[in-house]
Design an enzyme around this catalytic site. Structure first.
Site, PDB file in Angstrom:
ATOM      1  N   CYS A 106       0.823  -1.211   0.000  1.00 17.95           N
ATOM      2  CA  CYS A 106       0.000   0.000   0.000  1.00 17.95           C
ATOM      3  C   CYS A 106       0.860   1.265   0.000  1.00 17.95           C
ATOM      4  O   CYS A 106       1.745   1.406   0.841  1.00 17.95           O
ATOM      5  CB  CYS A 106      -0.901  -0.016   1.235  1.00 17.95           C
ATOM      6  SG  CYS A 106      -1.735   1.545   1.510  1.00 17.95           S
ATOM      7  N   CYS A 112      -1.644   6.013   6.793  1.00 19.31           N
ATOM      8  CA  CYS A 112      -2.983   5.473   7.043  1.00 19.31           C
ATOM      9  C   CYS A 112      -2.932   4.440   8.175  1.00 19.31           C
ATOM     10  O   CYS A 112      -2.039   3.609   8.227  1.00 19.31           O
ATOM     11  CB  CYS A 112      -3.519   4.824   5.768  1.00 19.31           C
ATOM     12  SG  CYS A 112      -5.165   4.136   5.966  1.00 19.31           S
ATOM     13  N   CYS A 429     -15.719 -12.083  16.834  1.00 22.67           N
ATOM     14  CA  CYS A 429     -14.916 -11.057  16.176  1.00 22.67           C
ATOM     15  C   CYS A 429     -13.965 -10.395  17.164  1.00 22.67           C
ATOM     16  O   CYS A 429     -13.170  -9.548  16.764  1.00 22.67           O
ATOM     17  CB  CYS A 429     -15.764 -10.038  15.428  1.00 22.67           C
ATOM     18  SG  CYS A 429     -17.160  -9.431  16.335  1.00 22.67           S
TER      19      CYS A 429
END
Ligand SMILES: C[S@@+](CC[C@H](N)C(=O)[O-])C[C@H]1O[C@@H](n2cnc3c(N)ncnc32)[C@H](O)[C@@H]1O
Length: 484
Positions: A106, A112, A429
Site C-alpha cells: 500500500c 494510514c 470477532c
C-alpha cells in the site's frame, strides 16, 4: 469424545506477545515524552503484541510497545507516551530488519492507520494471529497446539467488500476522503486502497472529485461503500438537507450504475434511497443445496470479506455435520440476515434464528422464504439474561451457533453453562471476549473440540475465530429428578 484442548489452571497474563491491557482511563491521559528509565540508543524487539506492535524491554524491565517494529529487529525509537506499566513508541530508524519484514503493497502505509501489519509477511501475520488466539485461550486454562488451529484465509489484496470513509473539508476548502491515521483522529486522504475490492477502490478518486464539486461538502459526515453481487452501493451520511447536492449525487450515480442511499438528519437518522438498486442487493452464500442468495439492506451487518465468510460457513457446516437426528433443533443467535441460519437449515437442521435488529430479522425471514427454507426468525435482545434464559428453556436446542458483536455474549454463555445444549459453535470477532465467555462454557462442562482463526481482515491485527465446544458428561439438568 476427547476435547481438543487440555485443561490447565488458567495462566497469568504473559506470553510471547506481552499483553497490553488498556484500561479506559489510559486513553484519557495526555501524551508525555519522558520515560521512567533510560533507554539504550538501539533496542532489540523481542515479541509482537496482540495489536501488532513490537515489544522491547527497558534495562529496568519496563515493557515498550513499538509501532512498526517486528520481532528480531534492532531499531531506534521515539517514545510518544509513557504509562505506569509500559511505554509506547514508534519506529525512528530500522537498524536491522527481521527476515519476515516485507515491503507493504500500500502506498499510504506510512500515514494510514487502516492496516497495521502490512510490513509483516503474510504467513507470519497468520501465525501471529493463531498465537494470539492460543494465548487468549490459555488464559482460561486450555492449551491448544498451534498446528491444531485451522486457518481460514482469502486473497491478501482486493478482499474487502464494505468500507466507511471519513470526509473532512479543511480551512482552505480542500477535500479529504479516507481512513483515520495511526494514533489519531486525523483523516488520511486516499485515492485507492489495496484491500478494497476493485469496484470500490476505483471509486475513491471520482468520489474526491464529486465531493469537491458539491455546494456544501461540509454537510457530508462520511461515506459508506458496499459491493454486493453485481451492484455497488454508496450511502451518504448527509448532516443537513442540501437538495442541489442530492441532485448532483443522483446524476453522478446514474452515470456509473451505482445505487445511492442517504442517511439524513442529525438526531433522528433516517435512510432513503436516492438511486434505488434495480434488482435489490444480494449476496451469495454456500450450502449443501448449492449457492443461496440472501437479500441484504445497505445498513445491515455483512461480513466484510466474502471469501473468508464463505470459508467460515463451510467450516460451520463441516464441524457440525448433518443433523444427528431428523429435525435436530438448532438456535442461530446474533443471526443477522441469516448468513449461517440458511446454510444450516439447508443441511437439515430445524433452525430458529434470533437477531436484535427488527429490519434484519424481517430480512432474514424473507431470505428463508425466498430460499424455501423453514427458518423461524425471531427478534430479541441476546444481552438480556431473562430473555436468554427463556429462549434456551423454550427452544430446547441441541446445537447453538452464536456470532455476537465485539462485546461478546457473557449473559448467554452463563445461561448455556447451565443448559442441556450439547454443542456450541462460537464465532467471534473479538478473541478477548471469546476467551472471557469460554470460561463460563468450560466451567459449565463443555470441552473445546475445534478451533479456527479466520483472517477476515488481512494485513491488520484484527482476527476472527470459530470455536466448537461439546458438552462432556451429564449436563447440569440431567440427573436432577423432576419428582424431586
Ligand atoms: C457479528 S454480527 C453477525 C451476524 C451474522 N451471524 C452474520 O454472520 O452475518 C452480530 C449481529 O448481532 C446483532 N446484535 C447485536 N447486538 C444484539 C443483541 N443485543 N441481541 C441480538 N442481536 C444483536 C447485530 O445486529 C448483528 O447482526
Amino acid at each position: 469424545m476427547a476435547g481438543l484442548g487440555k485443561r490447565r489452571p488458567p495462566r497469568q497474563r504473559s506470553g510471547v506477545s506481552g499483553l497490553a491491557h488498556k484500561r479506559p482511563s489510559d486513553t484519557r491521559r495526555a501524551y508525555q515524552t519522558d520515560t521512567s528509565d533510560e533507554l539504550p540508543d538501539v533496542l532489540e524487539i523481542q515479541g509482537l503484541s496482540h495489536d501488532g506492535r513490537g515489544i522491547a524491554r527497558s534495562p529496568a524491565g519496563k515493557t515498550l510497545f513499538v509501532e512498526g517494529a517486528l520481532p528480531g529487529e534492532r531499531v531506534r525509537v521515539a517514545v510518544h507516551r509513557t504509562r505506569k506499566r509500559y511505554d509506547e513508541a514508534h519506529l525512528r530508524e530500522l537498524i536491522e530488519a527481521a527476515p519476515t519484514r516485507v515491503t507493504p503493497p500500500c502506498p499510504y502505509i506510512e500515514r494510514c492507520g487502516g492496516c497495521d501489519l502490512q510490513h509483516l509477511e503474510l504467513d507470519a501475520q497468520r501465525r501471529h494471529k493463531a498465537v494470539v488466539l492460543s494465548e487468549l485461550l490459555a488464559r482460561q486454562g486450555v492449551e491448544v497446539d498451534l498446528e491444531r488451529i485451522e486457518v481460514l484465509a482469502s486473497d491478501d489484496v482486493a478482499y474487502r467488500r464494505r468500507a466507511r470513509l471519513g470526509v473532512r473539508v479543511d480551512a482552505d476548502g480542500g477535500i479529504h476522503l479516507g481512513f483515520r491515521a495511526r494514533r489519531s483522529h486525523r483523516l488520511v486522504s486516499v485515492e485507492s486502497c489495496t484491500v478494497l475490492v476493485p469496484e470500490l477502490s476505483s471509486l475513491l478518486a471520482p468520489l474526491h472529485q464529486q465531493l469537491a464539486s458539491l455546494e456544501a461538502p461540509r454537510q457530508v459526515g462520511h461515506l459508506e461503500l458496499l459491493a454486493s453481487d453485481g451492484q455497488v452501493t454508496l450511502v451518504i451520511r448527509q448532516l443537513r438537507e442540501q437538495p442541489a447536492d442530492l441532485a448532483r449525487w443522483r446524476a453522478w450515480a446514474d452515470e456509473r450504475g451505482i445505487a445511492v442511499g442517504v442517511l439524513a438528519g442529525r438526531e433522528q437518522v433516517r435512510f432513503e434511497w436516492l438511486v434505488t438498486p434495480p434488482r435489490g442487493l444480494q449476496v451469495t452464500v454456500p450450502s449443501a443445496r448449492g449457492p443461496l442468495s440472501l437479500g441484504v439492506g445497505p445498513s445491515d451487518f455483512l461480513q466484510a470479506n466474502a471469501q473468508v465468510n464463505q470459508r467460515m460457513i463451510e467450516t460451520a457446516l463441516d464441524w457440525l455435520g448433518t443433523p444427528r437426528r431428523v429435525d435436530e433443533p438448532l438456535l442461530d443467535l446474533f443471526a443477522g440476515i441469516g448468513n449461517f441460519s440458511l446454510p444450516l437449515a439447508a443441511s437439515g437442521y430445524a433452525v430458529s434464528a434470533v437477531e436484535g435488529s427488527p429490519e434484519m430479522t424481517s430480512r432474514l425471514a424473507d431470505n428463508a422464504a425466498g430460499a424455501d427454507l423453514d427458518v423461524a426468525a425471531l427478534q430479541g435482545n441476546l444481552h438480556d439474561e431473562g430473555q436468554v434464559a427463556r429462549l434456551l428453556r423454550t427452544h430446547d436446542a441441541e446445537v447453538v451457533v452464536l456470532d455476537p458483536p465485539r462485546e461478546g455474549a457473557e449473559a448467554l454463555c452463563r445461561a448455556l453453562a447451565k443448559s442441556t445444549v450439547s454443542r456450541v459453535l462460537y464465532i467471534a470477532c473479538d478473541p478477548a471476549t471469546l476467551s472471557r465467555d469460554a470460561a463460563h462454557l468450560l466451567q459449565g462442562g463443555y470441552r473445546l473440540q475445534r478451533v479456527a482463526m479466520a483472517d477476515m481482515f488481512v494485513h491488520t491485527s484484527h482476527l476472527e475465530s470459530m470455536v466448537l465446544f461439546e458438552r462432556q458428561g451429564p449436563s447440569p439438568r440431567q440427573g436432577v429428578r423432576k419428582d424431586g
